[in-house]
Design an enzyme around this catalytic site. Sequence first.
Site, PDB file in Angstrom:
ATOM      1  N   ASP A 291       2.556   7.596   4.345  1.00  0.00           N
ATOM      2  CA  ASP A 291       3.196   5.910   4.695  1.00  0.00           C
ATOM      3  C   ASP A 291       2.981   5.226   3.504  1.00  0.00           C
ATOM      4  O   ASP A 291       2.389   5.553   2.742  1.00  0.00           O
ATOM      5  CB  ASP A 291       2.216   5.569   5.774  1.00  0.00           C
ATOM      6  CG  ASP A 291       2.667   4.242   6.454  1.00  0.00           C
ATOM      7  OD1 ASP A 291       4.130   3.998   6.263  1.00  0.00           O
ATOM      8  OD2 ASP A 291       2.065   3.467   7.252  1.00  0.00           O
TER       9      ASP A 291
ATOM     10  N   TYR B 297       0.837  -1.277   0.085  1.00  0.00           N
ATOM     11  CA  TYR B 297      -0.080  -0.114  -0.087  1.00  0.00           C
ATOM     12  C   TYR B 297       0.840   1.216   0.026  1.00  0.00           C
ATOM     13  O   TYR B 297       2.147   1.083   0.365  1.00  0.00           O
ATOM     14  CB  TYR B 297      -0.927  -0.037   1.303  1.00  0.00           C
ATOM     15  CG  TYR B 297      -0.197   0.395   2.580  1.00  0.00           C
ATOM     16  CD1 TYR B 297       0.134   1.572   2.929  1.00  0.00           C
ATOM     17  CD2 TYR B 297       0.301  -0.742   3.185  1.00  0.00           C
ATOM     18  CE1 TYR B 297       0.710   1.998   4.207  1.00  0.00           C
ATOM     19  CE2 TYR B 297       1.085  -0.310   4.524  1.00  0.00           C
ATOM     20  CZ  TYR B 297       1.268   0.929   4.882  1.00  0.00           C
ATOM     21  OH  TYR B 297       1.744   1.123   6.066  1.00  0.00           O
TER      22      TYR B 297
ATOM     23  N   ILE C  46      -6.591   1.101  11.619  1.00  0.00           N
ATOM     24  CA  ILE C  46      -7.778   2.077  11.429  1.00  0.00           C
ATOM     25  C   ILE C  46      -8.952   1.466  11.122  1.00  0.00           C
ATOM     26  O   ILE C  46      -8.951   0.461  10.419  1.00  0.00           O
ATOM     27  CB  ILE C  46      -7.340   3.488  10.410  1.00  0.00           C
ATOM     28  CG1 ILE C  46      -7.118   2.756   9.229  1.00  0.00           C
ATOM     29  CG2 ILE C  46      -6.196   4.142  11.086  1.00  0.00           C
ATOM     30  CD1 ILE C  46      -7.161   4.008   8.204  1.00  0.00           C
TER      31      ILE C  46
ATOM     32  N   PHE D  41      -5.854   5.614  -0.083  1.00  0.00           N
ATOM     33  CA  PHE D  41      -4.609   4.483  -0.180  1.00  0.00           C
ATOM     34  C   PHE D  41      -4.965   3.663  -1.483  1.00  0.00           C
ATOM     35  O   PHE D  41      -6.006   3.519  -1.860  1.00  0.00           O
ATOM     36  CB  PHE D  41      -5.255   3.543   0.919  1.00  0.00           C
ATOM     37  CG  PHE D  41      -4.866   3.845   2.560  1.00  0.00           C
ATOM     38  CD1 PHE D  41      -3.616   3.677   2.650  1.00  0.00           C
ATOM     39  CD2 PHE D  41      -5.895   4.311   3.105  1.00  0.00           C
ATOM     40  CE1 PHE D  41      -3.270   4.043   4.170  1.00  0.00           C
ATOM     41  CE2 PHE D  41      -5.276   4.829   4.540  1.00  0.00           C
ATOM     42  CZ  PHE D  41      -4.212   4.653   4.893  1.00  0.00           C
TER      43      PHE D  41
ATOM     44  N   TYR E 276      -8.110   8.597  11.567  1.00  0.00           N
ATOM     45  CA  TYR E 276      -7.413   8.817  13.025  1.00  0.00           C
ATOM     46  C   TYR E 276      -8.179  10.025  13.874  1.00  0.00           C
ATOM     47  O   TYR E 276      -7.763  10.427  14.524  1.00  0.00           O
ATOM     48  CB  TYR E 276      -6.161   9.330  12.698  1.00  0.00           C
ATOM     49  CG  TYR E 276      -5.216   8.337  12.206  1.00  0.00           C
ATOM     50  CD1 TYR E 276      -4.537   7.422  13.133  1.00  0.00           C
ATOM     51  CD2 TYR E 276      -4.350   8.264  10.888  1.00  0.00           C
ATOM     52  CE1 TYR E 276      -3.929   6.181  12.631  1.00  0.00           C
ATOM     53  CE2 TYR E 276      -4.057   7.286  10.548  1.00  0.00           C
ATOM     54  CZ  TYR E 276      -3.461   6.280  11.321  1.00  0.00           C
ATOM     55  OH  TYR E 276      -2.657   5.243  10.983  1.00  0.00           O
TER      56      TYR E 276
END
Length: 241
Positions: free
Chosen positions: A166, A155, A188, A230, A214
């Site tokens: 990330d 990812y 998450i 993502f 988040y």
Amino acid sequence: SVYFDSHKRGDSLGAIFIPLRKAFKGCLEQGVMMMAKGDSAEFLINADSLYLKFFRYPADKVPHYITSTTTFTFAVKLVGFQTQREMMAQRQADIQKRNAASLVLKAQEPPNIAAYLQKNNYTNAKADEDSIFTLEAVKGKGKPIKEGDSVYVSYTGTLLSGTVFDQSNKGPGHTTLNILYTQKAPLIKGWVHLLGKMRQGDKVKVLIPSAMAYGSQSGGVIQPYSTLVFDMEIVQVKSNK
């Protein structure tokens, strides 16, 4: 040898906060109490007492090079000071300021999502029951993910601005995130929701609102109420049964 440097750990001025509580006779706090705002001074503090009476180390855990005659030299500049009442008032003001800023970011999230979808030609994308948008999808033909499976995911995570926060590829030998999938996995909520519907070989691009990410938390480039995007691929699914 430099033991501590506030310029590397402090605020923009290189300053740190020190509660003025007397820990032992001849402690640093006593020296600071003799200073006025703007003063600079050096203090020699007994290292043995610092470890035993301030850090509260057990005697057998004090570093071997610290003896009863070892001293630390503290070079100090007093940038400012506050009474306990002033400090509490400042903390409350800071909390209120952060809360107000968070509310602004929360209000901005829906129009920011709409603008992103419009700009990137995803106007036909529809949110599911958890307000997650699947923007692109390629169906795989492998094993569906089930509770307790080991899942290997490739990812990249970005903000709506395109900033990468990330990614799974950390270099040779670390190109996927390995997950033991359960409803209580340390992920998450959006990921737990998505993985439960995916199978090996699936590739998706998804938009996850902050409520499934988040929320009001922040960290690094992720601000409160950040929407996350993502690109995900389920590389492998292994049963542990």
